[in-house]
Motif scaffolding. Structure first.
Motif, PDB file in Angstrom:
ATOM      1  N   SER A   1       0.638  -1.088   0.006  1.00  0.00           N
ATOM      2  CA  SER A   1       0.042  -0.240   0.086  1.00  0.00           C
ATOM      3  C   SER A   1       0.855   1.193   0.010  1.00  0.00           C
ATOM      4  O   SER A   1       0.344   2.447   0.287  1.00  0.00           O
TER       5      SER A   1
ATOM      6  N   PRO B   1       2.259   4.581  -0.882  1.00  0.00           N
ATOM      7  CA  PRO B   1       1.695   5.540  -2.265  1.00  0.00           C
ATOM      8  C   PRO B   1       2.663   5.764  -3.173  1.00  0.00           C
ATOM      9  O   PRO B   1       2.244   6.367  -4.260  1.00  0.00           O
TER      10      PRO B   1
ATOM     11  N   MET C   1      -5.586   0.328  -5.107  1.00  0.00           N
ATOM     12  CA  MET C   1      -5.150   1.742  -4.738  1.00  0.00           C
ATOM     13  C   MET C   1      -5.480   2.632  -6.014  1.00  0.00           C
ATOM     14  O   MET C   1      -5.208   2.303  -6.935  1.00  0.00           O
TER      15      MET C   1
ATOM     16  N   ARG D   1      -3.233   3.838  -9.385  1.00  0.00           N
ATOM     17  CA  ARG D   1      -2.337   2.859  -9.594  1.00  0.00           C
ATOM     18  C   ARG D   1      -2.474   2.046 -10.845  1.00  0.00           C
ATOM     19  O   ARG D   1      -3.947   1.842 -10.839  1.00  0.00           O
TER      20      ARG D   1
END
Length: 678
Positions: free
Chosen positions: A399, A401, A442, A445
């Protein structure tokens, strides 16, 4: 005066060749040592033009060598090492026979000679370019042994050496951005790198469980590995020093145990290298000042973000004319049927920064080693993966970013989300709740399949990621070294652009006919067909009659094919007349409608009639071309006519294969369209 007669077998081909048995006796070594020596020296068996002259009339299967090659081996220093090894082995055997294991271990440690192949490498490869040209087989063999499990035939020390040398070579390819193309095949993954102007192609097997069969001679393969490891060691040293790097690089055994692989090696420049025993080769090496200047300039290059800012400033200050000169020209064909010219490739700077702005995360099911190597070779400096895959990841947090692209190889659900894992069962037999992967997609992405990476580097640009999304039907993955020729089937082009005139309509009619052939009404028709087949098998209709009526029937039956052919010609003539008559009648109707002021009703032809008309026109054109070609053949000589026949055979075979592939694709597209319509 007659000349002296020569003795048979003393000159000519009989003198130029020597049998393997005679060669072994001449060198006074064993057959395994002879094979090993020939592999090291690059001497291979030869096939004489006339075996009977060479073997003095004998036709037995014999292996021959050049006599000069065997004469050249008489002065090889390795012969002394082999004889010394043989004498020490005898002493060790005597000691073991007396039960003196300690003395045998001492003899093996102190007296057993060590074979060095440095002088052979220098003899076989006078220049460094010669070594690079012969590096394809060496890399393929060493990458193969680096992925094999250790056994009694393959010691773990040899596998560790192959792994170290191959990863050092991969580090150089990453640093120099030499990788150009790659291809996923059934055998493994092909890579091509351009090093100092030489294209090097090697094969890396997939990381499956390898089971070596008993019919493999590992002694021969081990001899090649021994030679190739020495060769690759020399090449790696020269490559590292050419770009100003310390060789060998620092190796972390702890990181290697944790699965670091490439991360277990730490590269150092010459300026930061310390004088240690491991760098003794580098202290005595001669460094090219030009190469060192290039290496210093590469080491002084800023990061990606700083480089982009400086490039923007430079481009802002340049004139329009200078910008135009930096672009790469594209060669466009002047005519639709002209040959496609090879387009210029992207510059090395563009290749080196293909994946530079992005951060990748590799899922657990993807091939981490190959993806890490390719991404880093094309500029990506931030590659992360799950911690279970090994050490050396940029990040193990899925996860994070900073991740822009995630490479997955799992199917997707109908709503577009990736598919869940198989439900786990508890001890009581009840199914545990399903765990979907990933837990949450996400935002921002890009999720792609691994083939996207290979297709991007082969085409030199970032492709559309939506075509490679999880669960999507992937485009065809084609070899970058095979270019489709004119007339061959090309999966990248649409089907309509490859089909000649009339083929699409023929495919549609074939599909209708196939549907009609499988339309059988009831079981009665099948029973009738079976009865008819049984009657034929019993010999029905095969009797020969003696009466005049039967003779007349036979004559009529014999005249059947000829009559059918004549009927065919008549039908063609009638069809031509009917077409002319139909045109005249249509014109008459138009005149009558114009005179009476009525509107002429025109019947629209059906789709099948349109296809038949198009196909008839195409067949007529093709028949005229064949007739013209036959007339031109008559003007050729017999020799040229035979040559043209062979050329036409190859072209017809290629056209048939292409037509079959196009037919299969048309069926698939038709079935896909029908499924989407439902």
């Amino acid at each position: 005066m007659a000349g002296r007669s020569k003795k048979k077998g003393t000159s000519g081909a009989a003198r130029n060749y020597i049998t393997r048995t005679r060669a072994v006796k001449k060198l006074q070594i064993s057959l395994p040592d002879f094979r090993r020596l020939c592999i090291f020296k690059g001497i291979y068996p030869r096939e004489p033009r006339n075996k009977k002259k060479v073997s003095k009339g004998s036709t037995a299967a014999t292996t021959f060598y050049y006599t000069k090659d065997i004469q050249y081996l008489l002065h090889e220093p390795l012969l002394a090492k082999f004889r010394e090894h043989k004498s020490v082995a005898k002493k060790i055997g005597r000691a073991l026979g007396r039960g003196e294991a300690g003395d045998a271990a001492r003899l093996e440690k102190n007296l057993m000679p060590k074979v060095k192949l440095d002088h052979i490498i220098k003899e076989r490869y006078p220049t460094f370019v010669d070594a690079l040209r012969d590096l394809d087989d060496a890399l393929s063999m060493l990458f193969l042994f680096a992925n094999l499990p250790s056994s009694e035939h393959i010691p773990a020390k040899t596998i560790a050496l192959c792994q170290r040398l191959t990863r050092e070579f991969e580090h150089y390819v990453i640093t120099s951005h030499s990788l150009r193309k790659s291809f996923l095949s059934i055998k493994g993954i092909y890579y091509q790198a351009t090093i100092q102007g030489q294209d090097i192609l090697w094969l890396v097997p997939y990381r499956f469980v390898q089971r070596s069969g008993g019919d493999i001679d590992f002694r021969i393969m081990g001899t090649f590995v021994e030679f190739y490891t020495t060769l690759l060691g020399f090449v790696n040293y020269r490559l590292y020093t050419s770009v100003g790097l310390v060789y060998p690089p620092k190796f972390s055994a702890k990181s290697d145990e944790q699965g670091g692989e490439l991360a277990a090696f730490q590269l150092e420049g010459k300026g930061t290298a310390t004088n240690s025993a491991s760098n003794a080769h580098d202290e005595n090496a001669e460094i090219d000042p030009e190469a060192q200047a290039i290496a210093d300039r590469i080491a002084a290059m800023p990061d990606v973000e700083e480089e982009e800012e400086t490039m923007d400033l430079v481009l802002a200050t340049e004139d329009d004319e200078e910008e135009a000169t930096e672009g790469i020209d594209k060669f466009e064909p002047t005519a639709p049927d002209a040959d496609i010219l090879p387009q210029p490739q992207a510059s090395s700077a563009e290749v080196a920064s293909l994946f530079a702005p992005h951060t990748f995360y590799l899922s657990r099911e993807t091939p981490r080693a190959s993806l890490e190597f390719i991404l880093k070779a094309f500029g990506c400096k931030r590659v992360g993966w799950d911690g279970i895959l090994g050490d050396g990841a940029f990040t193990t947090n899925e996860s994070d970013p900073a991740i822009t692209h995630q490479i997955v190889d799992r199917p997707a659900l109908s709503n577009g989300a990736p598919a869940p894992d198989v439900p786990e069962t508890t001890n009581g037999g009840a199914a545990a709740p399903k765990i979907q992967w990933p837990h949450s997609t996400m935002p921002g992405r890009t999720y792609v399949q691994p083939q996207w990476v290979w297709d991007c580097i082969n085409q030199g640009k970032l492709l559309r990621p939506d075509l490679y999304s999880p669960g999507a039907d992937l485009p065809p993955h084609l070899s970058p070294w095979v270019k489709p020729k004119k007339g061959e089937y090309d999966p990248n082009l649409p089907l309509e652009a490859q089909q000649p005139d009339g083929e699409a309509e023929a495919f549609e009619d074939d599909g209708d006919e196939e549907d009609a052939t499988f339309d059988v009404d009831g079981d009665e028709d099948m029973d009738a067909i079976n009865d008819r087949e049984d009657s034929v098998e019993a010999g029905e209709g095969m009797h020969v009659g003696d009466s005049e009526d039967e003779d007349s029937d036979d004559s009529e039956s014999d005249a059947g094919p000829a009559a059918e052919e004549l009927d065919g010609f008549e039908s063609d003539a009638e069809s031509d007349i009917s077409e002319g008559e139909a045109a005249r009648l249509q014109h008459q109707r138009e005149l009558e409608a114009e005179a009476t002021g009525k509107k002429l009703e025109v019947a629209n032809p059906s789709r099948k009639e349109q296809n038949a008309a198009i196909r008839k026109k195409f067949d007529k054109k093709k028949r005229l071309e064949e007739e013209e070609r036959d007339r031109q053949k008559m003007m050729l000589s017999n020799k040229k006519r035979k040559l043209l026949k062979r050329i036409e055979y190859g072209e017809n075979k290629r056209d048939t294969e292409s037509e079959n592939l196009r037919r299969k694709r048309a069926k698939l597209e038709k079935a896909k369209a029908a499924a989407e319509a439902l």
